[in-house]
Design an enzyme around this catalytic site. Structure first.
Site, mmCIF file in Angstrom:
data_model
loop_
_atom_site.group_PDB
_atom_site.id
_atom_site.type_symbol
_atom_site.label_atom_id
_atom_site.label_comp_id
_atom_site.label_asym_id
_atom_site.label_seq_id
_atom_site.Cartn_x
_atom_site.Cartn_y
_atom_site.Cartn_z
ATOM 1 N N THR A 166 12.109 -7.626 15.041
ATOM 2 C CA THR A 166 13.554 -7.726 15.236
ATOM 3 C C THR A 166 14.066 -9.152 15.079
ATOM 4 O O THR A 166 15.277 -9.351 14.989
ATOM 5 C CB THR A 166 13.944 -7.220 16.640
ATOM 6 O OG1 THR A 166 13.308 -8.052 17.620
ATOM 7 C CG2 THR A 166 13.533 -5.772 16.836
ATOM 8 N N GLY B 289 -0.124 -1.627 8.813
ATOM 9 C CA GLY B 289 0.446 -0.309 8.542
ATOM 10 C C GLY B 289 1.475 0.128 9.570
ATOM 11 O O GLY B 289 1.324 -0.103 10.762
ATOM 12 N N ARG C 24 6.277 -9.334 19.563
ATOM 13 C CA ARG C 24 6.184 -10.573 20.337
ATOM 14 C C ARG C 24 4.942 -11.345 19.875
ATOM 15 O O ARG C 24 3.931 -10.746 19.539
ATOM 16 C CB ARG C 24 6.039 -10.272 21.828
ATOM 17 C CG ARG C 24 7.148 -9.426 22.390
ATOM 18 C CD ARG C 24 8.066 -10.259 23.248
ATOM 19 N NE ARG C 24 8.997 -9.424 23.993
ATOM 20 C CZ ARG C 24 10.286 -9.365 23.743
ATOM 21 N NH1 ARG C 24 10.790 -10.055 22.762
ATOM 22 N NH2 ARG C 24 11.072 -8.596 24.457
ATOM 23 N N ASN D 155 0.829 -1.195 0.000
ATOM 24 C CA ASN D 155 0.000 0.000 0.000
ATOM 25 C C ASN D 155 0.875 1.262 0.000
ATOM 26 O O ASN D 155 2.098 1.178 -0.018
ATOM 27 C CB ASN D 155 -0.945 -0.029 1.207
ATOM 28 C CG ASN D 155 -2.271 0.634 0.918
ATOM 29 O OD1 ASN D 155 -2.339 1.590 0.153
ATOM 30 N ND2 ASN D 155 -3.333 0.141 1.534
ATOM 31 N N HIS E 272 24.467 -1.693 10.011
ATOM 32 C CA HIS E 272 25.715 -0.978 10.264
ATOM 33 C C HIS E 272 26.508 -1.686 11.346
ATOM 34 O O HIS E 272 25.927 -2.277 12.256
ATOM 35 C CB HIS E 272 25.420 0.471 10.668
ATOM 36 C CG HIS E 272 24.690 1.211 9.597
ATOM 37 N ND1 HIS E 272 25.330 1.829 8.555
ATOM 38 C CD2 HIS E 272 23.370 1.372 9.371
ATOM 39 C CE1 HIS E 272 24.435 2.369 7.743
ATOM 40 N NE2 HIS E 272 23.242 2.106 8.218
#
Length: 185
Positions: free
Chosen positions: A164, A141, A179, A84, A114
């Protein structure tokens, strides 16, 4: 000696300079200018534009402008995948988005990473870790998918989640950091 682009694509430390990287970035910028100016394009026109720059574009795959990426050439969209408005894909290495996956507005998919060593960062070094998103995934979103994450088929990523770690097939994850939660009926 390997070029900075070769190191980048291999997921090794590189500096985002050099003629190959500059040419690829310029090509992607020119393409984004055309793509993002084409809000009223038909599905066929959109597919043709995506096919100009992406590594793979399955039948019926669609992205609603505006859309931003580093290079485009490291993105693979499965059949019927949908992104979207306002999505960003930093594709210094491969990003795979599976068939039938739906991605909400403002989602960021990031492969650029990095070094943790400040001396290496001062040298301008960076590296990439691929992102793989399975088939029939729903990403709400504003979610952010971090470098190196794999999301299994049929997973749900809640709006605003910061992913993550890998997400198992069929799992639902929410929050920052994301989670797992029990599935909702």
């Amino acid at each position: 000696m390997r070029s900075e682009k070769e190191k980048m694509l291999a997921g090794e430390l590189y500096v985002a300079t050099g003629p190959e990287i500059a040419a690829d970035a310029a090509r992607a910028s020119a393409w984004m200018d055309r793509f993002n100016a084409s809000v009223a394009m038909s599905a066929e026109e959109g597919h043709a534009l995506l096919s100009e720059i992406f590594a793979e574009v399955g039948d019926g795959a669609r992205i609603r402008p505006p859309f931003h990426c580093d290079y485009g050439s490291n993105i693979r969209l499965g059949a019927g995948a949908f992104l979207n408005f306002g999505c960003v894909v930093l594709d210094v290495v491969e990003v795979t988005i599976g068939a039938g996956t739906q991605i909400g507005p403002g989602v960021q998919i990031l492969t650029a990473d990095h070094p943790r060593d400040p001396a290496q960062r001062r040298e301008g070094l960076e590296f990439g870790r691929p992102v793989r998103i399975g088939d029939n995934v729903w990403i709400g979103g504003g979610a952010i998918i971090l470098p190196g994450v794999t999301i299994g088929d049929d997973a749900i990523i809640g709006a605003g989640a910061v992913v993550t770690r890998d997400v198992a097939a069929g799992a639902t994850v929410v929050g920052n950091p994301a989670r797992a939660v029990a599935p909702q009926g």
